[in-house]
Write a protein that holds these residues in place. Structure first.
Motif, mmCIF file in Angstrom:
data_model
loop_
_atom_site.group_PDB
_atom_site.id
_atom_site.type_symbol
_atom_site.label_atom_id
_atom_site.label_comp_id
_atom_site.label_asym_id
_atom_site.label_seq_id
_atom_site.Cartn_x
_atom_site.Cartn_y
_atom_site.Cartn_z
ATOM 1 N N SER A 22 0.834 -1.197 0.000
ATOM 2 C CA SER A 22 0.000 0.000 0.000
ATOM 3 C C SER A 22 0.872 1.250 0.000
ATOM 4 O O SER A 22 2.002 1.236 0.476
ATOM 5 N N ASP A 23 0.344 2.331 -0.500
ATOM 6 C CA ASP A 23 1.103 3.570 -0.496
ATOM 7 C C ASP A 23 0.993 4.304 0.840
ATOM 8 O O ASP A 23 1.655 5.302 1.061
ATOM 9 N N GLU A 24 0.165 3.784 1.752
ATOM 10 C CA GLU A 24 0.002 4.430 3.061
ATOM 11 C C GLU A 24 1.313 4.480 3.860
ATOM 12 O O GLU A 24 1.645 5.525 4.409
ATOM 13 N N PRO A 25 2.099 3.400 3.942
ATOM 14 C CA PRO A 25 3.370 3.509 4.676
ATOM 15 C C PRO A 25 4.300 4.568 4.089
ATOM 16 O O PRO A 25 4.982 5.277 4.824
ATOM 17 N N GLU A 26 4.307 4.683 2.768
ATOM 18 C CA GLU A 26 5.144 5.703 2.131
ATOM 19 C C GLU A 26 4.673 7.105 2.497
ATOM 20 O O GLU A 26 5.467 7.994 2.774
ATOM 21 N N ARG A 27 3.362 7.292 2.549
ATOM 22 C CA ARG A 27 2.790 8.585 2.911
ATOM 23 C C ARG A 27 3.144 8.933 4.363
ATOM 24 O O ARG A 27 3.513 10.069 4.669
ATOM 25 N N VAL A 28 3.049 7.955 5.249
ATOM 26 C CA VAL A 28 3.383 8.185 6.657
ATOM 27 C C VAL A 28 4.859 8.506 6.804
ATOM 28 O O VAL A 28 5.244 9.425 7.535
ATOM 29 N N GLU A 52 2.972 10.908 14.809
ATOM 30 C CA GLU A 52 2.479 10.438 13.520
ATOM 31 C C GLU A 52 1.196 9.628 13.674
ATOM 32 O O GLU A 52 0.283 9.737 12.849
ATOM 33 N N CYS A 53 1.105 8.824 14.724
ATOM 34 C CA CYS A 53 -0.128 8.068 14.976
ATOM 35 C C CYS A 53 -1.291 9.012 15.243
ATOM 36 O O CYS A 53 -2.374 8.855 14.678
ATOM 37 N N HIS A 56 -2.383 10.719 12.036
ATOM 38 C CA HIS A 56 -3.129 9.801 11.173
ATOM 39 C C HIS A 56 -4.530 9.561 11.724
ATOM 40 O O HIS A 56 -5.514 9.555 10.975
ATOM 41 N N ARG A 59 -6.687 12.615 11.066
ATOM 42 C CA ARG A 59 -7.031 12.742 9.649
ATOM 43 C C ARG A 59 -8.092 11.725 9.233
ATOM 44 O O ARG A 59 -8.965 12.034 8.429
ATOM 45 N N THR A 60 -8.035 10.504 9.772
ATOM 46 C CA THR A 60 -8.981 9.462 9.377
ATOM 47 C C THR A 60 -10.265 9.475 10.196
ATOM 48 O O THR A 60 -11.180 8.722 9.902
#
Length: 68
Positions: A22-28, A52-53, A56, A59-60
Motif C-alpha cells: 500500500s502507499d500508506e506507509p510511504e505517505r506516513v 504520527e499516529c 493519522h 485525519r482518518t
C-alpha cells in the motif's frame, strides 16, 4: 509451458501474484520526514511515532469517536 516446467510455473504464479504494498506507509514516512526537520532532529523515535499516529488518527476520524 505449464506442463513442460510445472515447478517453475507454480513459482512464477506465487511470486507474481503478490499484492503490491500500500502507499500508506510511504505517505506516513514522508509525513514523518516533514515533521522531523533538521532543527528537530533530536526528537526521540517514540515521540515521532506518537505524533504520527495521532496525526493519522485525526485525519482518518478515529479520534472523533473518542472526543465528541
Amino acid at each position: 509451458q505449464r506442463q513442460r516446467w510445472p515447478k517453475l510455473s507454480r513459482m512464477a504464479i506465487d511470486i507474481l501474484s503478490i499484492v503490491p504494498m500500500s502507499d500508506e506507509p510511504e505517505r506516513v514516512f514522508s509525513g514523518a520526514r516533514r515533521t522531523v526537520s533538521w532543527d528537530r532532529g533530536q526528537l526521540e523515535a517514540e515521540t515521532i511515532e506518537m505524533r504520527e499516529c495521532l496525526k493519522h488518527w485525526k485525519r482518518t476520524g478515529i479520534l472523533d469517536t473518542f472526543f465528541k
